[in-house]
Motif scaffolding. Structure first.
Motif, mmCIF file in Angstrom:
data_model
loop_
_atom_site.group_PDB
_atom_site.id
_atom_site.type_symbol
_atom_site.label_atom_id
_atom_site.label_comp_id
_atom_site.label_asym_id
_atom_site.label_seq_id
_atom_site.Cartn_x
_atom_site.Cartn_y
_atom_site.Cartn_z
ATOM 1 N N ILE A 53 -4.098 -4.500 -0.522
ATOM 2 C CA ILE A 53 -5.387 -4.790 0.145
ATOM 3 C C ILE A 53 -5.334 -4.605 1.723
ATOM 4 O O ILE A 53 -6.088 -4.133 2.363
ATOM 5 N N ARG A 54 -3.986 -4.659 2.385
ATOM 6 C CA ARG A 54 -3.707 -4.751 3.593
ATOM 7 C C ARG A 54 -4.033 -3.368 4.155
ATOM 8 O O ARG A 54 -4.667 -3.164 4.875
ATOM 9 N N GLY A 55 -3.248 -2.343 3.469
ATOM 10 C CA GLY A 55 -3.285 -0.856 3.863
ATOM 11 C C GLY A 55 -4.806 -0.498 3.575
ATOM 12 O O GLY A 55 -5.229 0.293 4.510
ATOM 13 N N ALA A 56 -5.161 -0.787 2.455
ATOM 14 C CA ALA A 56 -6.740 -0.123 2.143
ATOM 15 C C ALA A 56 -7.586 -0.732 3.183
ATOM 16 O O ALA A 56 -8.580 0.206 3.587
ATOM 17 N N ASP A 148 0.931 7.289 1.684
ATOM 18 C CA ASP A 148 0.947 8.389 2.665
ATOM 19 C C ASP A 148 -0.069 8.761 3.662
ATOM 20 O O ASP A 148 -0.738 9.768 3.881
ATOM 21 N N ASP A 149 -0.083 7.470 4.509
ATOM 22 C CA ASP A 149 -1.396 7.654 5.582
ATOM 23 C C ASP A 149 -0.755 6.298 6.508
ATOM 24 O O ASP A 149 -0.653 5.400 6.243
ATOM 25 N N PRO A 150 -1.103 6.924 7.588
ATOM 26 C CA PRO A 150 -0.615 6.099 8.931
ATOM 27 C C PRO A 150 -1.464 4.811 9.039
ATOM 28 O O PRO A 150 -0.775 3.576 9.327
ATOM 29 N N TYR A 151 -2.602 4.632 8.502
ATOM 30 C CA TYR A 151 -3.462 3.442 8.720
ATOM 31 C C TYR A 151 -2.924 2.460 7.512
ATOM 32 O O TYR A 151 -3.020 1.316 7.611
ATOM 33 N N VAL A 152 -2.662 3.108 6.410
ATOM 34 C CA VAL A 152 -2.276 2.204 5.190
ATOM 35 C C VAL A 152 -0.553 1.799 5.630
ATOM 36 O O VAL A 152 -0.789 0.534 5.210
ATOM 37 N N ILE A 153 0.101 2.500 6.197
ATOM 38 C CA ILE A 153 1.415 1.856 6.483
ATOM 39 C C ILE A 153 1.275 0.802 7.549
ATOM 40 O O ILE A 153 1.835 -0.325 7.534
ATOM 41 N N ALA A 154 0.496 0.899 8.432
ATOM 42 C CA ALA A 154 0.118 0.189 9.594
ATOM 43 C C ALA A 154 -0.357 -1.320 8.829
ATOM 44 O O ALA A 154 0.156 -2.262 9.436
ATOM 45 N N GLY A 155 -1.198 -1.209 8.041
ATOM 46 C CA GLY A 155 -1.755 -2.199 7.350
ATOM 47 C C GLY A 155 -0.719 -2.926 6.295
ATOM 48 O O GLY A 155 -0.594 -4.202 6.458
ATOM 49 N N GLN A 156 0.032 -2.357 5.729
ATOM 50 C CA GLN A 156 1.221 -2.920 4.978
ATOM 51 C C GLN A 156 2.338 -3.516 6.071
ATOM 52 O O GLN A 156 2.782 -4.686 5.684
#
Length: 404
Positions: A53-56, A148-156
């Protein structure tokens, strides 16, 4: 964008209303077993039951800020699907999730309940991905990649920030690795703030592309089935791998039997429901997989969305792996009283007989003998060994069969 600590800090501020700060609990049992301080990061208690849920949420928040989008699409059969559905609903954005045929009904139902339109189509993830991309082109929607997405990685990566706040003196972090989004985000957060913290990734033996790359092992992995399906990814993302290559300290693998034991340990000793991918970190500790483990160590429990229908099987297999349920084949003389003597031995040894069968006619049984297959409950591996040694003194011929 070039990812950095600032993006993770921004992500935490942006999604603070969507996610919750999960707990960090010390495990006395694991601490004693590993002879060092072990803590559990309970992402299995996160909203939607997973860190996903964090990355999404971070990806969808940034899409909403840009505006002009008619909705989002994702391909997933599990935690990512539920994370995208929940976050989209909270941000008032329509979502479509493409799930493969045969996806667990409970997960499809949960995804619908979180507000998404669910399309069951395609035999595997690759087919679902192509269907999802076609929907994006046709309906002008944005695809939300699982890792494989910068915003998803940042959220995680917000998991890493929480860990440093909850336990500033931590020394090691153990994290499951699949596509690499979570471990990449945590690596970015932790290594920029406390570079001496050791980060160890865990993969499944037989599905371990990151481990193979790090250890310079020629990959012969084939597509396997595993209860840790959440980290079964044939090829990790390019963005995560660039971060992993730079920062990851070590990688290990665990077997399916070890994952089963880890899941059972979570249920019985930690009072936590965890899925197979999350159990890999407990497996790594239970089986002493990590060399030179010293100082305060955090095992990240990534999710708790386990199919209730398979928990019974997992418990039984976990008990077998822990030698608390044992299957013995005993050959004894085919004369009156021998079977009674065998059962009396079990009773005196405090072993509970669950199931027993008696065969005197099989071709592999010596003449004037009988073969008894018995399933017993024991307290531990040591208890089982004591039982077997007692039986051999009778004498009975005893063979241990570690299968169901």
């Amino acid at each position: 964008m070039e990812l950095g600590l600032s993006h993770i800090k921004k992500a935490r501020n942006d999604i603070v209303q969507i996610i919750k700060k999960t707990g960090l609990e010390q495990s006395n049992t694991l601490s004693e077993l590993c002879e060092t301080s072990i803590y559990l990061k309970t992402e299995n208690l996160q909203k939607t039951g997973s860190f996903k849920i964090r990355g999404a949420a971070n990806k969808i928040y940034n899409l909403k800020e840009k505006g002009g989008l008619s909705g989002v699409v994702a391909a997933s059969a599990g935690n990512h699907a539920q994370g995208v559905a929940y976050a989209s609903s909270k941000y008032g954005m329509p979502s479509v999730i493409v799930m493969p045929e045969g996806a667990p009904i409970v997960k499809a139902t949960a995804t619908r309940q979180y507000g998404a339109e669910v399309i069951i189509k395609g035999k595997n993830y690759d087919q679902c991905y192509e269907i999802a991309k076609d929907i994006c082109k046709k309906d002008k929607k944005e695809y939300v990649h699982a890792f494989d997405d910068p915003y998803v990685i940042a959220g995680q990566g917000t998991v890493g920030l929480e860990l440093l706040e909850q336990l500033p003196s931590l020394d090691n972090i153990i994290i499951p690795m699949g596509g690499g989004g979570l471990i990449a985000g945590v690596l970015l957060a932790v290594k920029e703030l406390k570079p001496k913290v050791r980060v160890i990734g865990v993969q499944i033996q037989g599905s371990s592309p990151i481990y193979n790359k790090m250890k310079k092992i020629k990959s012969d992995d084939k597509q396997i089935k595993s209860m840790a399906d959440g980290i079964m990814v044939n090829k990790p993302g390019q963005l995560p791998m660039a971060i992993i290559d730079k920062y990851l300290d070590d990688a290990i693998t665990v077997t399916e039997e070890e994952i089963t034991r880890g899941t059972l340990f979570g249920l019985e000793r930690c009072k936590l429901v965890i899925e197979g991918a999350a159990a890999t970190t407990l497996s790594a500790l239970l089986y002493n997989k990590i060399s030179n483990l010293k100082g305060k160590t955090v095992a990240v429990l990534t999710g708790g969305n386990i199919d209730i229908n398979v928990i019974s099987s997992i418990i039984q297999r976990g008990l077998v792996e822990a030698n608390r349920v044992a299957f013995l084949e005993v050959v004894l003389a085919d004369v009156p009283g021998e079977l009674n003597k065998l059962l009396l031995n079990f009773a005196q040894s405090k072993a509970n007989v669950i199931k027993i069968s008696h065969n005197r006619l099989s071709s592999d049984v010596p003449l004037n003998h009988a073969k008894v297959n018995v399933c017993i409950e024991t307290r531990s591996k040591t208890h089982l060994q004591e039982i077997v040694q007692t039986l051999k003194k009778e004498p009975f011929y005893v063979k241990f069969k570690n299968n169901i």
